[in-house]
Design a protein around this motif. Structure first.
Motif, PDB file in Angstrom:
ATOM      1  N   HIS C 175      -1.698   8.917  -4.995  1.00  0.00           N
ATOM      2  CA  HIS C 175      -0.862   7.920  -4.653  1.00  0.00           C
ATOM      3  C   HIS C 175       0.757   7.485  -5.087  1.00  0.00           C
ATOM      4  O   HIS C 175       1.758   7.641  -4.570  1.00  0.00           O
ATOM      5  N   SER C 176       0.515   7.575  -6.779  1.00  0.00           N
ATOM      6  CA  SER C 176       1.541   7.950  -7.753  1.00  0.00           C
ATOM      7  C   SER C 176       2.334   8.601  -7.593  1.00  0.00           C
ATOM      8  O   SER C 176       3.881   8.473  -6.778  1.00  0.00           O
ATOM      9  N   MET C 177       2.032   9.400  -7.118  1.00  0.00           N
ATOM     10  CA  MET C 177       3.245  11.031  -6.823  1.00  0.00           C
ATOM     11  C   MET C 177       3.631  11.197  -6.075  1.00  0.00           C
ATOM     12  O   MET C 177       4.955  11.595  -5.615  1.00  0.00           O
ATOM     13  N   GLN C 178       2.850  10.748  -4.955  1.00  0.00           N
ATOM     14  CA  GLN C 178       3.803  10.192  -3.256  1.00  0.00           C
ATOM     15  C   GLN C 178       5.125   9.685  -3.841  1.00  0.00           C
ATOM     16  O   GLN C 178       5.928  10.073  -3.180  1.00  0.00           O
ATOM     17  N   ARG C 179       5.361   8.456  -4.422  1.00  0.00           N
ATOM     18  CA  ARG C 179       6.614   8.185  -4.260  1.00  0.00           C
ATOM     19  C   ARG C 179       7.382   8.545  -5.097  1.00  0.00           C
ATOM     20  O   ARG C 179       8.585   8.578  -4.447  1.00  0.00           O
TER      21      ARG C 179
END
Lengths: 376, 120, 465
Positions: C175-179
Motif C-alpha cells: 500500500h505505501s509503496m504504491q503511493r
C-alpha cells in the motif's frame, strides 16, 4: 455575545448530529459484522465445494444459481484459480462457464452503477475470464476508474489477447504513471509479441518524454526477446535522455547478447558516473569473460557505485570469481574492498568458512582479508 | 485391515489447505493440517506421519526453519516443500536439509498427487 | 475578566471547528479509496514486479524478548524485494546474541560508508539463512543515531524506518509503496497508519483480531490515534503538509534523508523533526515534492497502558514538539512555505501546540470569571456544551471513518469506544494537559529514549480483553 437562543439552537444542532452519527455508527457496525461473518463462512464452504469438484471429475454437487451469484463464491473461485495451474484451470473454467459466472460479471462491469461491484467484476474477469471476455475488457481500457483500467489490461494479458498489445502500448503516453506501470506489467503476459510495439513506441516518443520510454525499455528487458538487441543498439547511436540511455543499457544487459559488448565497454569511460555504473553492471549479464579486464579497471573508478557495480558484474562472469580473488591484492584499497564485498555477496565467505576445515586453500585470501585488516 | 497413511499439510493459505485436504482424503489418506510454522513443527515432531507437506512462507517459523530443525534432530519423515514461483533458493536449500521433493506454487493437483504417491 | 473568560471558551470552540474542518477534508480524501478497501483483495491487485526495493530499518535497544519474533514477522511481509537491517544500539541484554542464533548471522567486513553521522560501529553481520538480514552492532546513541547508522548500511533507495516492537500488516509495504510508484519523482516520504495493538489478539507476529481493551488508558489512546490518523492526517496529506510522519512507520527516499543530514540525535521528536526538515529543504529550494499519508498501510504498536508510562511518553513527546515548534517558528504565516506555511503549520501551532496552554489557563480563568459574575451561567453552560458536543462530533467522525477498515466489530468493542469518547473529556484529557504543562515548565532538556516497560505483546493482548 451571541444570544441565549442562538446558543441553544447550536447545542441542539450539534447534539442531534451526534445522535445521528452515533446511530449510523452502530448500524454500520452491526451490518458489517454480520455481513463479514456470513461472507467468510460461505466462502469457506465454497472452497470445500470447489476442492471436491476439482478432485472428483464426476462430482455431482449442484451449483445453484444462488451460489453462482454470490460474491463469496467469486472470492473462492479467484482464490482457487490462483492456487492451481495446468489442466485443473480448465476444469475450473468449465465450472465457471457452465454456471454463467463470467456472463454475469460482464454485465455488471458494463452496466452497474456501483463502483464496488464494477471493480469486483473487473477483477473477476481478469482472474477467471477467457477469450469471450476480451471484448468487454478491451472496451473498458478507457474506463473512468484507473483500477478498472488496470484490471482490464491485466485480464487481457492473462488470456493473451494479442490485439490488446497495441492498445495498451498506445495508452502509455496519456496514462497516469501508476496505471502505466501496471500496464507494463501486463505486457509481460504477452511475451515476445509485445517487443515490436514497445520498441516502436520508444523510437517515436523518446525525444518528447523519458518516463514512458524508460518504462517500455524495462518491460522489453523482462520480456527477454533477443530480437530487440539490434534495434536497441541502433537506439544507442541516437542522442538520448539520461534515463532512456540508462534503461537501454540495462535492457541490453538483461538480454545478454555479446553484440552489446563494444558499446557497453565504451560507456565504461562515459563522463557520467550513472552511465559508467550501469554499463559495468550490464556487462555482467553478457556472459563474456573478455570484459573482465575492462571491469577490473572500472573497479578503480572514483565513484564507489561504479566500483561496486563492476565487481558485482565480474562475479557473474565465467572465471570472474578467480579474478576477484586476484583483485583482493590490488594496490588500490577501494578496488580490493569492492572485490571483497562482491565475493561475500556471492556466498564465497560461506563456502570459504565451510571448506576451510577441509583444508581448501583457494578461499584463504578472502578469509585473510577478513581477519587481516583488523577489527571493522 | 490396511492402515491409512497419514499426511501433515502445513500452509498458511486456507485455500491450499482446503484443496489438499480434500484431494488427499479422497485418495485415501488421513490428513492433519497446520496453519503456521510453529504448529507445523510441533505436530510434525509429535510423529506418526508418513509424509509432511511444508509451505515456505508461513508465520512463526519459515518452512526452511522447520525443516532445518528436523534435520538437526535427525527426524526421518519425508518432507515435500511448497515454494513460490521465483524462489529457487528455498528449493535448493531444502534439499540440503533433507527434503525429498519440492513443488512450486501454483501447482497441478494431479502432479502433486503423483509425487506424493511416490513418497508414500 | 469577562473577555478573557469568553475568549478562552471561544478558543476552544475554534479549535474544535478546526478539527472538524480537518475531519471533513479527511473524509473526502479517504473516500477515494473507500471502495478499494471494502473490496478486500487489494494486496493482490496492487502487487507489481516493478515495485522498488525497500530497506526495512529497525532500531533495537534491549529487545531480547521480542526482537526475533519481530524480525520473523517482518520477513514474511508481502512485497517482492526488501531487506531487513537491524541496529543493535548497544543493548545491555542479549538482543544481539538472540539475533545471531536465530538467523545464523556471521560477522562480515564490508566497507561502511558513514554518509550520516552516528556513534561508532562495532561490527556488521549478515544472515546466512533464508532471510535477507543485516545486523549492525554499535555503541549506544539513541534511536535517531541508530537509524542513521542503519540508513548508512541500507542497500536500497527507499528506507522504511520502524521500531522493534511493532506488528506489520502484511500488505503495508504494498500500500505505501504504491503511493511512491504513483509519482516516483516527487514522492519523498510516505507515512502510514499506526494503530495501538493493546486489546487485540496477536499470534506469531500477526494480528488475528483487532480489539478494544477494557482498561481506560489504552482505550483512550485508540480513539486518540483514530482521530489523529484518520481525521487529521489525510487532510494534511491532501495539502502536502503532513507535519509528522510517524517514527513507527516512515518510508523515505534515502537520498533525501542523506541530503538533510539524517535524523537528529538526542531529539525527542526526531520523527517530526525529520519531516519538517525535509519539508523545509524542498520548499526552500523549490524542488517539487510530496510527502503523503496512506491510511491503508497499517502497523500495530504497543501503547502505554498505565498512567505512569503514558505520562513519561507524553512529556517526552511534548518536549520534542516544543523544540520542533521553536526550530520552525519562521515558517508560521510565511508564504515562502506555501500551504504548509500559510495554513497547515499555523493551524498546527495554534490549535495543537498552544491548546494545552490555553486550556490550562482556562481552568483558572473561566471559573474565576464565573464566580465574579462576569460570565452568565446559562451562557457558560451552553458554550461548554457546544465545545463538548463538537469534541464528541470529532470522535464520532473518526470512528465512522474507521468503518471502512473493518476493525472493531464486536458489540463490546464498539460500546467501549463510544463510552471512552463520551468520558474522555472528564478527566483523561485534563491529565494530558497537565503533563504537557509539566513538559513546558521542565524546559527543553534532552533525554535518552527511555525504555518503555515491555510487557510483551502477547501478554498485553491476553489480559486486556
Amino acid at each position: 455575545m451571541p444570544s441565549d437562543s442562538l446558543l441553544q439552537v447550536a447545542v441542539l444542532v450539534i447534539f442531534t448530529v451526534n445522535a445521528l452519527l452515533l446511530m449510523a455508527l452502530v448500524i454500520l457496525k452491526v451490518i458489517h459484522r454480520r455481513r463479514m461473518h456470513d461472507h467468510d463462512a460461505r466462502r469457506k464452504s465454497y472452497l470445500g465445494l470447489l476442492s471436491r469438484c476439482l478432485s472428483f471429475p464426476n462430482n455431482t454437487e449442484p451449483i445453484t444459481e444462488a451460489i453462482a451469484e454470490d460474491p463469496a463464491f467469486l472470492d473462492a473461485l479467484i482464490d482457487m484459480r490462483n492456487a492451481i495451474s495446468g489442466d485443473e484451470v480448465s476444469t475450473l473454467h468449465r465450472i465457471v462457464n457452465r454456471h454463467g459466472v463470467i456472463e454475469r460479471q460482464r454485465r455488471h462491469l458494463d452496466s452497474s452503477w456501483l463502483l464496488g461491484r464494477r471493480l469486483r467484476a473487473a477483477v473477476a474477469l481478469a482472474e477467471l475470464g477467457d477469450e469471450l471476455s476480451a471484448d468487454t475488457l478491451m472496451a473498458h481500457l478507457d474506463d473512468r476508474e484507473p483500477e478498472i483500467r488496470i484490471q482490464c489490461a491485466r485480464g487481457l494479458g492473462r488470456i493473451r489477447w494479442t490485439p490488446a498489445i497495441d492498445e495498451i502500448v498506445s495508452r502509455f503516453k496519456e496514462e497516469i504513471p501508476w496505471v502505466r506501470v501496471r500496464f507494463s506489467d501486463t505486457l509481460l503476459g504477452f511475451g515476445t509479441k509485445a517487443t515490436w510495439p514497445l520498441l516502436a513506441y520508444v523510437k517515436i516518443n523518446h525525444r518528447f518524454d523519458h518516463r514512458g520510454p524508460a518504462l517500455a525499455l524495462r518491460t522489453i528487458a523482462q520480456v527477454q526477446d533477443d530480437q530487440a538487441v539490434g534495434p536497441l543498439l541502433e537506439l544507442l547511436d541516437e542522442r538520448l535522455h539520461l534515463e532512456v540511455e540508462l534503461a537501454t543499457i540495462e535492457t541490453l544487459g538483461e538480454l545478454g547478447s555479446p553484440e552489446a559488448l563494444p558499446p557497453l565497454e565504451q560507456r565504461l569511460r562515459a563522463s557520467r558516473w550513472e552511465i559508467r555504473a550501469k554499463a559495468a553492471s550490464s556487462l555482467g549479464g553478457l556472459g563474456d569473460p573478455s570484459a573482465i579486464p575492462h571491469l577490473v579497471e572500472a573497479m578503480r573508478d572514483e565513484s564507489w557505485w561504479v566500483r561496486r557495480s563492476a565487481a558485482g558484474a565480474i562475479a557473474r562472469l565465467p572465471d570472474g570469481v578467480a579474478a576477484l580473488y586476484q583483485s583482493l591484492d590490488d594496490e588500490d584499497p577501494y578496488a580490493a574492498d569492492a572485490a571483497a564485498e562482491a565475493l561475500i555477496d556471492v556466498g564465497e565467505l560461506v563456502s570459504a568458512r565451510r571448506r576451510a576445515d577441509q583444508g581448501g586453500s583457494r578461499h584463504e585470501p578472502l578469509l585473510a582479508h577478513m581477519r587481516g585488516k583488523g577489527n571493522s | 485391515m490396511s492402515e491409512k497413511k497419514r499426511i501433515l499439510v502445513a500452509d498458511d493459505s486456507e485455500t491450499i489447505r482446503a484443496l489438499l485436504q480434500t484431494a488427499l482424503e479422497s485418495a485415501g489418506y488421513e490428513v492433519d493440517v497446520a496453519k503456521d510454522g510453529l504448529s507445523a513443527y510441533e505436530l510434525g515432531s509429535a510423529g506418526g506421519y508418513d509424509l509432511i507437506i511444508l509451505d515456505q512462507l508461513m508465520p512463526g517459523l519459515l518452512g526452511l526453519d522447520v525443516i532445518t530443525r528436523w534435520h538437526e534432530e535427525g527426524m526421518d519423515v519425508p518432507v515435500l516443500m511448497l515454494t513460490g514461483v521465483d524462489d529457487d533458493r528455498t528449493a535448493v536449500e531444502s534439499f540440503d536439509r533433507g527434503a525429498v521433493d519440492f513443488v512450486r506454487k501454483p501447482f497441478r493437483i494431479t502432479e502433486l498427487m503423483a509425487r506424493i504417491k511416490m513418497q508414500t | 475578566m469577562k473577555w478573557v473568560g469568553y475568549a478562552t471558551i471561544a478558543y476552544f470552540i475554534a479549535m474544535q471547528a478546526y478539527m472538524l474542518f480537518l475531519a471533513v477534508v479527511s473524509a473526502a480524501a479517504l473516500r477515494r479509496n473507500h471502495h478499494l478497501r471494502r473490496f478486500g483483495r487489494v494486496g493482490e491487485m496492487l502487487s507489481s514486479k516493478t515495485s522498488p526495493p525497500v530497506s526495512i530499518i529497525i532500531a533495537a535497544y534491549n529487545e531480547e524478548a521480542g526482537i526475533v519474533d519481530a524480525v520473523r514477522s517482518m520477513s514474511i511481509v508481502r512485497y517482492p524485494r526488501f531487506e531487513i537491517v537491524v541496529i543493535n544500539d548497544g543493548s545491555r541484554d542479549n538482543t544481539l546474541a538472540a539475533l545471531i542464533e536465530a538467523f545464523d548471522l556471521e560477522k562480515v567486513r564490508i566497507p561502511y560508508r558513514p554518509e550520516l553521522e552516528s556513534a561508532p560501529i562495532r561490527a556488521i553481520f549478515r544472515g546466512r539463512s533464508g532471510v535477507d538480514i543485516t545486523v549492525i552492532d554499535k555503541e549506544n546513541g539513541g534511536r535517531a543515531d541508530a537509524l542513521n547508522a542503519g540508513i548508512n548500511v541500507a542497500r536500497h533507495s527507499y528506507v522504511f524506518c520502524t521500531d522493534a516492537d511493532v506488528v506489520l500488516d502484511p500488505d503495508c509495504l504494498v500500500h505505501s509503496m504504491q503511493r511512491v510508484v504513483e509519482d516516483r519523482e516527487r514522492t519523498v516520504g510516505v507515512g502510514g497508519n499506526v494503530r495501538p495493538l493493546n486489546g487485540s489478539r496477536v499470534e506469531l507476529g500477526h494480528i488475528i483480531e483487532a480489539g478494544v481493551p477494557r482498561r481506560l488508558i489504552p482505550r483512550m489512546q485508540i480513539l486518540e490515534y483514530l482521530r489523529n490518523f484518520l481525521a487529521s492526517r489525510p487532510a494534511w496529506s491532501w495539502m502536502n503538509s503532513v507535519p509528522i510522519v510517524s517514527g513507527a512507520f516512515g518510508i523515505w527516499k534515502k537520498s533525501v534523508v542523506v541530503e538533510v543530514g539524517g535524523l537528529t540525535a538526542g531529539h525527542m521528536g526526531e520523527d517530526m523533526d525529520l519531516t519538517m526538515r525535509i519539508h523545509r529543504h524542498m520548499l526552500v529550494r523549490g524542488i517539487p515534492y510530496r510527502i503523503v499519508y496512506e491510511p491503508a498501510a497499517v502497523i500495530w504498536t504497543e501503547v502505554p497502558d498505565t498512567v505512569r508510562v503514558l505520562r513519561r511518553q507524553r512529556i517526552r513527546w511534548h518536549r520534542g514538539l516544543m523544540r520542533v515548534v521553536s526550530d520552525f517558528r519562521d515558517m508560521t504565516f510565511n508564504p515562502r512555505y506555501r500551504q504548509m506555511g500559510t495554513v497547515a503549520w499555523p493551524g498546527f501551532v495554534l490549535f495543537e501546540y498552544l491548546a494545552p496552554i490555553v486550556e490550562f489557563i482556562g481552568w483558572f480563568v473561566v471559573p474565576t470569571a464565573w464566580l465574579l459574575g462576569a460570565i452568565d451561567t446559562t451562557a457558560l453552560v451552553w458554550l461548554l456544551l457546544i465545545a463538548l458536543g463538537m469534541g464528541l462530533l470529532n470522535s464520532l467522525i473518526a470512528l465512522l471513518l474507521d468503518e471502512s477498515f473493518g476493525y472493531f466489530n464486536s458489540p463490546t468493542d464498539t460500546s467501549r469506544l463510544i463510552a471512552v469518547a463520551a468520558i474522555e473529556n472528564f478527566g483523561l484529557r485534563q491529565l494530558t494537559v497537565l503533563w504537557r504543562i509539566r513538559a513546558l515548565l521542565g524546559g527543553k532538556g534532552t533525554r535518552r529514549w527511555g525504555n518503555m516497560e515491555r510487557r510483551g505483546v502477547t501478554n498485553l493482548a491476553a489480559d486486556s480483553r
